[in-house]
Design an enzyme around this catalytic site. Structure first.
Site, mmCIF file in Angstrom:
data_model
loop_
_atom_site.group_PDB
_atom_site.id
_atom_site.type_symbol
_atom_site.label_atom_id
_atom_site.label_comp_id
_atom_site.label_asym_id
_atom_site.label_seq_id
_atom_site.Cartn_x
_atom_site.Cartn_y
_atom_site.Cartn_z
ATOM 1 C CB ALA A 57 -0.979 -0.042 1.187
ATOM 2 C CG ASP A 242 -3.296 -3.615 1.398
ATOM 3 O OD1 ASP A 242 -3.136 -4.591 2.158
ATOM 4 O OD2 ASP A 242 -2.511 -3.342 0.471
ATOM 5 C CG ASN A 252 -2.997 -6.938 5.610
ATOM 6 O OD1 ASN A 252 -2.399 -6.044 5.020
ATOM 7 N ND2 ASN A 252 -2.371 -7.973 6.137
ATOM 8 C CE LYS A 253 -1.886 -9.610 -0.545
ATOM 9 N NZ LYS A 253 -2.535 -9.236 -1.804
HETATM 10 C C1 LIG Z 1 2.812 -2.130 4.197
HETATM 11 S S1 LIG Z 1 1.283 -2.540 3.633
HETATM 12 C C2 LIG Z 1 1.604 -3.893 2.605
HETATM 13 C C3 LIG Z 1 0.335 -4.639 2.300
HETATM 14 O O1 LIG Z 1 0.163 -4.725 0.886
HETATM 15 C C4 LIG Z 1 0.155 -6.092 0.548
HETATM 16 O O2 LIG Z 1 -0.667 -6.362 -0.538
HETATM 17 P P1 LIG Z 1 -0.005 -6.498 -2.016
HETATM 18 O O3 LIG Z 1 1.264 -7.283 -1.873
HETATM 19 O O4 LIG Z 1 -1.080 -7.218 -2.823
HETATM 20 O O5 LIG Z 1 0.210 -5.081 -2.486
HETATM 21 C C5 LIG Z 1 -0.367 -6.773 1.791
HETATM 22 O O6 LIG Z 1 -1.749 -6.606 1.944
HETATM 23 C C6 LIG Z 1 0.417 -6.036 2.834
HETATM 24 O O7 LIG Z 1 -0.053 -6.143 4.127
#
Ligand SMILES: CSC[C@H]1O[C@H](OP(=O)(O)O)[C@H](O)[C@@H]1O
EC number: 5.3.1.23
Length: 351
Positions: A57, A242, A252-253
């Site tokens: 994010a 996120d 979140n993920k």
């Molecule tokens: C520091 S927040 C990172 C956050 O973003 C990731 O998602 P993605 O890899 O799909 O951009 C994941 O949700 C993380 O927690």
């Protein structure tokens, strides 16, 4: 020109402004190849975000901020009189590159508000703001690292999910920043990292960052997390976010929600670490957070090799929502909220 400053420990730069353009570390190639992508336009940056060349994010927001600089520079060169109005299409393309992480929209809103006030050539004033957004994120991460570290009792194990380190932010990391600080403060003996299917942020990115920092860690299958908690191996689950809704619900993920349920069942504490740029007061509750669905091939294939039986469909939501009631501590750069509620979040954001 602002020079982006990170501690000497942090050599990983997912996002960097070099000379007059944006450079991204291509996270699709990690951990075995460290390749960089040079970007010269907002549209190319939007594609890089959509394709997860850069992800996480805060990192997405910072990359988008630099993309606005490049778009404004091009627009002013072509249309010096009405360059601002002609930015709209590229801003929309950036905004639509990924729907869940609010940091993207937050950064674009700040850049657009600044652009509205600029008379003359916008490049350097907008570049200064983009670099300030970048530096503020790094500073926030170091501060959150210390705030989160203070919550962790000595010599414990912690579990984290996805990647929330330098690769997901301006540098140092959110949840992984807390883990970095807690480890250097002697609070953490061992880190357990979920591999985080289907994009493998844990095995490809978090394990790589922890290895570079020489922090002892074990990778585990996402499905092993509840068993790890049952065995009493971890005292905290520490994750990023996120988007955090006004009532404290956390997007979140995918897999974070089941971690929170299992943590509560096993008496393990659950910490969310995110800068206030991740809190969206306009989203009232978690049900209102748009959840990105990504291509089913990410589930059906591994390293572009099909592992699923043919004619199989896949459902691939990239995020889930954890209710605020399952969060024991929300760590932000403005302070820590224990057992977050709408009232506590409103007070923090107003402080
Ligand atoms: C520091 S927040 C990172 C956050 O973003 C990731 O998602 P993605 O890899 O799909 O951009 C994941 O949700 C993380 O927690």
């Amino acid at each position: 020109m602002l020079k982006i400053i990170m501690s000497q420990h942090d050599s990983i730069r997912a996002v960097e402004w070099k000379d007059n353009h944006l450079v991204l570390l291509d996270q699709r190639k990690l951990p075995h190849n460290e390749q960089f992508v040079a970007l010269y336009s907002a549209d190319d940056t939007a594609e890089a975000i959509r394709n997860m060349v850069v992800r996480g994010a805060p990192a997405i927001g910072i990359a988008a901020a630099y993309a606005v600089v490049m778009a404004a520079r091009k627009s002013y060169k072509q249309y010096p009189q009405d360059w601002r109005q002609r930015l709209t299409a590229e801003i929309e393309t950036l905004k639509n590159s990924r729907p869940t992480a609010i940091n993207l929209m937050w950064a674009l809103k700040r850049m657009c508000a600044a652009a509205d006030t600029i008379q003359g050539d916008p490049e350097y004033p907008l570049l200064a703001l983009a670099q300030q957004i970048h530096q503020d994120d790094i500073d926030a991460n170091y501060h959150m690292g210390e705030l989160g570290s203070a919550l962790i009792p000595p010599s414990h194990g912690v579990l984290t999910h996805c990647n929330t380190g330098s690769l997901a932010t301006g540098g140092y990391g959110t949840a992984l920043g807390v883990i970095r600080s807690a480890y250097s403060n002697g609070k953490i003996e061992h880190v357990y990292a979920d591999e985080t299917r289907p994009w493998w942020q844990g095995s490809r990115l978090t394990a790589w960052e922890l290895a570079k920092d020489k922090i002892p860690a074990h990778l585990l299958c996402d499905g092993a997390a509840a068993h790890l908690m049952k065995l009493g191996k971890v005292s905290w689950v520490i994750v990023g976010s996120d988007r955090i809704a006004a009532n404290g619900d956390v997007a979140n993920k995918i897999g974070t929600y089941s971690l929170a349920v299992n943590a509560r069942y096993h008496g393990v504490k659950f910490m969310v670490v995110a800068p206030t740029s991740t809190i969206d007061l306009a989203t009232l509750c978690g049900n209102d957070i748009p959840i990105e669905e990504r291509p089913q091939e990410e589930v059906l294939n591994v390293s572009n090799q099909r592992i699923a039986a043919h004619h199989t469909q896949a459902w691939n939501p990239a995020f889930d929502v954890t209710p605020a009631s399952l969060v024991d501590a929300l760590v932000t750069e403005k302070g820590v909220i224990e057992n977050p509620t709408a009232e506590k979040i409103a007070a923090l954001m107003a402080s």
